[in-house]
Scaffold this motif. Sequence first.
Motif, PDB file in Angstrom:
ATOM      1  N   ILE A   1      -8.229   2.567   2.996  1.00 58.49           N
ATOM      2  CA  ILE A   1      -8.682   1.660   1.746  1.00 58.49           C
ATOM      3  C   ILE A   1      -7.687   0.368   2.317  1.00 58.49           C
ATOM      4  O   ILE A   1      -8.382  -0.766   2.261  1.00 58.49           O
ATOM      5  CB  ILE A   1      -8.506   2.114   0.633  1.00 58.49           C
TER       6      ILE A   1
ATOM      7  N   PHE B   1       0.658  -1.286   0.137  1.00 60.75           N
ATOM      8  CA  PHE B   1      -0.058  -0.023  -0.151  1.00 60.75           C
ATOM      9  C   PHE B   1       0.884   1.306   0.130  1.00 60.75           C
ATOM     10  O   PHE B   1       0.362   2.329  -0.615  1.00 60.75           O
ATOM     11  CB  PHE B   1      -1.168  -0.179   1.130  1.00 60.75           C
TER      12      PHE B   1
ATOM     13  N   TRP C   1      -4.576  11.763  -0.442  1.00 60.45           N
ATOM     14  CA  TRP C   1      -4.282  10.345  -1.187  1.00 60.45           C
ATOM     15  C   TRP C   1      -3.629   9.424  -0.384  1.00 60.45           C
ATOM     16  O   TRP C   1      -4.062   8.178  -0.362  1.00 60.45           O
ATOM     17  CB  TRP C   1      -3.671  10.373  -2.656  1.00 60.45           C
TER      18      TRP C   1
ATOM     19  N   VAL D   1      -6.408   8.426   2.307  1.00 60.30           N
ATOM     20  CA  VAL D   1      -7.254   7.590   1.376  1.00 60.30           C
ATOM     21  C   VAL D   1      -6.732   6.147   1.271  1.00 60.30           C
ATOM     22  O   VAL D   1      -7.246   4.999   1.264  1.00 60.30           O
ATOM     23  CB  VAL D   1      -7.655   8.308   0.305  1.00 60.30           C
ATOM     24  N   ILE D   2      -5.488   6.122   0.614  1.00 56.84           N
ATOM     25  CA  ILE D   2      -5.012   4.686   0.389  1.00 56.84           C
ATOM     26  C   ILE D   2      -4.662   3.647   1.725  1.00 56.84           C
ATOM     27  O   ILE D   2      -4.852   2.777   1.689  1.00 56.84           O
ATOM     28  CB  ILE D   2      -3.715   4.810  -0.322  1.00 56.84           C
TER      29      ILE D   2
ATOM     30  N   ILE E   1      -9.045  -1.369   5.492  1.00 56.17           N
ATOM     31  CA  ILE E   1     -10.236  -1.930   5.333  1.00 56.17           C
ATOM     32  C   ILE E   1     -10.031  -3.054   4.679  1.00 56.17           C
ATOM     33  O   ILE E   1     -10.782  -4.410   4.879  1.00 56.17           O
ATOM     34  CB  ILE E   1     -11.340  -0.961   4.940  1.00 56.17           C
ATOM     35  N   ALA E   2      -9.364  -3.026   3.456  1.00 51.08           N
ATOM     36  CA  ALA E   2      -9.248  -4.337   2.629  1.00 51.08           C
ATOM     37  C   ALA E   2      -8.680  -5.344   3.108  1.00 51.08           C
ATOM     38  O   ALA E   2      -9.137  -6.636   3.228  1.00 51.08           O
ATOM     39  CB  ALA E   2      -8.256  -3.994   1.289  1.00 51.08           C
TER      40      ALA E   2
ATOM     41  N   CYS F   1     -11.016  -6.990   5.871  1.00 47.26           N
ATOM     42  CA  CYS F   1     -12.127  -7.625   4.972  1.00 47.26           C
ATOM     43  C   CYS F   1     -11.622  -8.996   4.302  1.00 47.26           C
ATOM     44  O   CYS F   1     -12.516 -10.076   4.408  1.00 47.26           O
ATOM     45  CB  CYS F   1     -12.761  -6.824   3.969  1.00 47.26           C
TER      46      CYS F   1
END
Length: 129
Positions: free
Chosen positions: A64, A29, A57, A60-61, A67-68, A71
């Motif tokens: 994400i 990431f 950015w 945000v990355i 969370i990814a 999940c």
Amino acid sequence: MGFKYTNLPQIEGLITNTYVFAAIAALVFVAIAMLVSKAVAYEGGKNPQDAKKRRIWFAVIGIIGVIAFFCYNKFFVSSQIVPTPLLQDKFLLHTAIATGVVAILYFVFGFVASKIFKNGKFGTIFPSH
């Protein structure tokens, strides 16, 4: 049906793999954030906003990515564990901890990379001045 984790030693090995994957995910990431920062063009003038865009950015990355990672472990990896409370609970506890590890390592790796590449676009994410 694929492989199922059925006993505690298998879960302990899976937990170790999860922490290793957490470190790798954080690096991936940060690499994505570095690529995105290169895509944000320099702005001239009195009040350029390009550094602010790169910081947004980066955040945000990171969000994400965290969370990814969670999940993936919660819905994909844990579905491969035999549904017994002991095994599921033990893995999910470490999924939550490893998710925190991803967040911390993402920030640390990003900070270090920002200092290494301080004269590049990624260096504006954590400015030295």
